[in-house]
Design an enzyme around this catalytic site. Structure first.
Site, short mmCIF file in Angstrom:
data_model
loop_
_atom_site.label_atom_id
_atom_site.label_comp_id
_atom_site.label_asym_id
_atom_site.label_seq_id
_atom_site.Cartn_x
_atom_site.Cartn_y
_atom_site.Cartn_z
N LYS A 154 0.61 -1.29 0.01
CA LYS A 154 -0.35 0.04 -0.05
C LYS A 154 0.78 1.33 0.06
O LYS A 154 0.20 2.21 -0.39
CB LYS A 154 -0.97 0.18 1.03
CG LYS A 154 -0.43 -0.13 2.33
CD LYS A 154 -1.69 0.06 3.58
CE LYS A 154 -2.36 -1.00 3.67
NZ LYS A 154 -3.61 -0.50 4.51
N ASP A 180 -3.82 4.40 -1.53
CA ASP A 180 -4.19 3.86 -0.11
C ASP A 180 -4.42 5.05 0.81
O ASP A 180 -3.73 6.01 0.62
CB ASP A 180 -3.10 2.93 0.25
CG ASP A 180 -3.88 1.64 0.47
OD1 ASP A 180 -3.47 0.39 0.18
OD2 ASP A 180 -5.11 1.73 0.97
N ARG A 271 -12.57 5.56 4.98
CA ARG A 271 -12.99 5.68 6.16
C ARG A 271 -12.14 5.24 7.19
O ARG A 271 -12.61 4.82 8.54
CB ARG A 271 -14.45 4.89 6.24
CG ARG A 271 -14.40 3.71 6.08
CD ARG A 271 -15.83 2.88 6.26
NE ARG A 271 -15.41 1.18 6.01
CZ ARG A 271 -16.45 0.40 6.30
NH1 ARG A 271 -17.46 0.83 6.93
NH2 ARG A 271 -16.11 -0.88 6.07
N HIS A 303 -16.71 3.98 1.74
CA HIS A 303 -16.48 2.29 1.93
C HIS A 303 -17.69 1.72 2.83
O HIS A 303 -17.79 2.74 3.97
CB HIS A 303 -14.94 2.29 2.44
CG HIS A 303 -13.94 2.23 1.66
ND1 HIS A 303 -13.01 1.39 1.43
CD2 HIS A 303 -13.51 3.34 0.77
CE1 HIS A 303 -12.22 1.72 0.26
NE2 HIS A 303 -12.51 3.06 0.22
N LYS A 310 -11.54 -9.04 4.54
CA LYS A 310 -10.78 -9.22 5.74
C LYS A 310 -11.09 -8.27 6.86
O LYS A 310 -10.58 -8.52 7.83
CB LYS A 310 -9.25 -8.89 5.23
CG LYS A 310 -9.16 -7.43 4.93
CD LYS A 310 -7.64 -7.42 4.47
CE LYS A 310 -7.50 -5.53 4.27
NZ LYS A 310 -6.40 -5.16 3.44
N SER A 353 -14.67 -3.07 -0.39
CA SER A 353 -13.29 -3.20 -0.58
C SER A 353 -12.58 -3.93 0.65
O SER A 353 -13.19 -3.79 1.69
CB SER A 353 -12.64 -1.87 -0.76
OG SER A 353 -11.19 -1.79 -0.62
N GLY A 354 -11.43 -4.56 0.46
CA GLY A 354 -11.03 -5.15 1.66
C GLY A 354 -10.98 -6.68 1.62
O GLY A 354 -11.78 -7.22 1.83
N GLY A 355 -9.69 -7.08 1.22
CA GLY A 355 -9.68 -8.70 1.28
C GLY A 355 -10.60 -9.26 0.17
O GLY A 355 -10.82 -10.30 0.30
N GLY A 378 -5.25 -6.31 -3.44
CA GLY A 378 -4.19 -7.32 -3.39
C GLY A 378 -4.93 -8.60 -4.22
O GLY A 378 -3.96 -9.24 -5.04
C1 CAP Z 1 -8.03 -2.81 0.68
C2 CAP Z 1 -7.83 -1.49 1.36
C3 CAP Z 1 -8.72 -0.75 1.81
C4 CAP Z 1 -9.67 -1.48 2.61
C5 CAP Z 1 -10.29 -0.51 3.69
C6 CAP Z 1 -6.61 -1.97 2.48
O1 CAP Z 1 -7.01 -3.47 -0.06
O2 CAP Z 1 -6.79 -0.69 0.42
O3 CAP Z 1 -8.03 0.44 2.60
O4 CAP Z 1 -10.71 -1.90 1.85
O5 CAP Z 1 -11.36 -1.22 4.51
O6 CAP Z 1 -5.74 -0.86 2.77
O7 CAP Z 1 -7.02 -2.98 3.17
P1 CAP Z 1 -7.09 -4.78 -0.22
P2 CAP Z 1 -12.92 -0.62 4.42
O8 CAP Z 1 -8.17 -4.97 -1.14
O9 CAP Z 1 -5.77 -5.49 -0.68
O10 CAP Z 1 -7.33 -5.79 0.99
O11 CAP Z 1 -13.07 -0.82 2.73
O12 CAP Z 1 -13.75 -1.73 4.97
O13 CAP Z 1 -13.07 0.65 4.92
MG MG Z 2 -6.22 0.62 1.80
#
Ligand code: CAP
Ligand code: MG
Length: 430
Positions: A154, A180, A271, A303, A310, A353-355, A378
């Site tokens: 990131k 990020d 967020r 988000h 994850k 987003s996220g995992g 990812g």
């Molecule tokens: C996701 C991400 C986002 C998260 C934030 C990270 O990356 O860029 O910041 O989605 O969470 O840094 O983890 P991955 P949310 O796709 O590689 O996991 O969306 O729940 O606010």
């Molecule tokens: Mg992120």
């Protein structure tokens, strides 16, 4: 002689006026404090009251008192006269209904679940600049989620490396490249360099694909810096800016909303930090309320979790958040969300987003449908054949969902999806 007057804020037969703000809280009284008194203390401390009776209390002040009008177990509804509130000032609303009350000794826990904001209150706010239809027109993307990815790891790439990954992401078929949450401007990746180099790669990708490409470039910083950064984005033809809205603060988001709107720039709201106050089911502020306030002050998307990725969050929470952002009129859901008529406030997109990776795309689309910004980071850069194949695999997974076939069936004719399933299958990151 009574030393306190909390019960003056409780009237279980009261019918709130049409133009009052209604708040729903979850609360747990401390030892020896009755539910009524605890509820009265919440109403008192968030409106005109204090801990002791006062020598003089002008009779007209009673018209400004909040009123506890419903107590149902550990849930309380409180109405607030409109005169308490500074027109168009969201930070002041937070200081009232989400301020001192969280620290009261008379409560073991307190959670602001949601608020119904009357037309007379929301008419002072501008809401999102474009609205969802406007965003779709801006990007010329219809009938499917908007897609994006963050370069991963990131933070750490040079601006040049970042832009090259962005180019691959766009050439793989995605609409957006997102910074990020903790990337703003560092010695190895200065904001100005990234804006310039990403614009060059965007122009190249647009020429080669014939599609509109964009990015959520993170302007987060103090308000003056954010304005300078937004102005630079406009100079390079960008139509979005990203702000980490919780760390930047509601006041800053309001200032940048107007600044960006004048430049024709939408705001992507990350967020980060929200889980510090919205994760504990018994204390804090819900994501429902944060999403409502952010739509009201005018971000274009925020988000809202994935349930299967994850980070913490349930399917129901994501579905309710999507409604709060996408509906003209949000229907209350039990003790999770209150009714909200959005009037002139335009719609905003939920961001999943996220995992995520191609194997989880159907699960996410089952929750959100296509009115969504889908970020898989990812989950594309970790593809065995690299970023472009990862993006293609994710798009193939979206197509499978739309055609109503399984990923495995789709994979028979889509080698990038087959390779993604070979690595991750339907794995749900912990
Ligand atoms: C996701 C991400 C986002 C998260 C934030 C990270 O990356 O860029 O910041 O989605 O969470 O840094 O983890 P991955 P949310 O796709 O590689 O996991 O969306 O729940 O606010
Ligand atoms: Mg992120």
């Amino acid at each position: 002689m009574a030393i306190d007057w909390y019960m003056d804020f409780v009237d279980l037969g009261y019918e709130p006026e049409k133009n009052e703000i209604i708040c729903l809280y979850y609360f747990e009284p401390a030892e020896g404090i009755s539910r009524e008194e605890a509820a009265g203390r919440i109403a008192s401390e968030s409106s005109t009251g204090t801990w002791t009776t006062l020598h003089t209390l002008p009779p007209r002040m009673r018209d400004l008192q909040a009123t506890v009008f419903e107590i149902d177990g550990n849930y309380v509804k409180i109405s607030y006269p409109l005169a308490l509130w500074d027109e168009g000032n969201a930070p002041q609303l937070l200081s009232g209904i989400a301020g001192n009350i969280f620290g009261m000794k008379a409560l073991l826990n307190l959670r602001l679940i949601d608020a119904t904001l009357p037309a007379e209150y929301i008419r002072h706010f501008k809401g999102p600049h474009f609205g969802n239809e406007g965003i779709r027109k801006l990007m010329n993307v219809h009938g499917r989620p908007l897609t994006g990815a963050v370069p991963k790891p990131k933070i750490g790439f040079s601006a040049q490396e970042h832009a090259e990954i962005g180019y691959d992401t766009w050439m793989g078929g995605f609409d957006f490249v997102k910074d990020d949450e903790n990337l703003t401007s560092t010695a190895f990746n200065r904001f100005d360099d990234r804006v310039d180099l990403m614009a060059r790669m965007r122009n190249k990708a647009e020429q080669e694909t014939g599609e509109i490409k964009s990015a959520f470039i993170n302007i987060t910083g103090d308000t003056e810096i954010m304005e300078k950064r937004a102005a630079l984005l406009a100079e390079y033809g960008w139509n979005y800016a990203m702000i980490d809205v919780v760390v930047a603060g509601t006041a800053a988001v309001m200032t940048l909303r107007d600044f960006c709107s004048d430049l024709g720039i939408a705001i992507h709201a990350h967020r980060a930090m929200h889980a510090a106050f919205d994760r504990n089911p018994e204390h804090g502020i819900t994501m429902q309320f944060l999403a409502k306030i952010m739509r009201l002050v005018g971000v274009s998307q925020i988000h809202t979790g994935t349930a299967v990725g994850k980070l913490a969050g349930t399917r129901q929470e994501s579905a309710v958040l999507a409604d709060i952002l996408r509906q003209e009129r949000t229907r209350g859901v039990g003790r999770i969300a209150l009714d909200q008529d959005w009037g002139h406030i335009k719609t905003a997109f939920p961001v999943a987003s996220g995992g995520l990776h191609p194997g989880l795309v159907p699960d996410v689309l089952d929750i959100y449908g296509t009115e969504l910004v889908l970020l898989i980071s990812g989950g594309i850069h970790g593809h065995p054949d690299g970023t472009r194949s990862g993006a293609r695999a994710a798009i193939q997974a979206m197509e499978a969902w739309k055609d109503g076939i399984t990923l495995e069936e789709k994979a028979r004719t889509s080698r990038e999806l087959a390779a993604a399933l070979g690595k991750w299958g339907h794995y749900r990151p912990k």
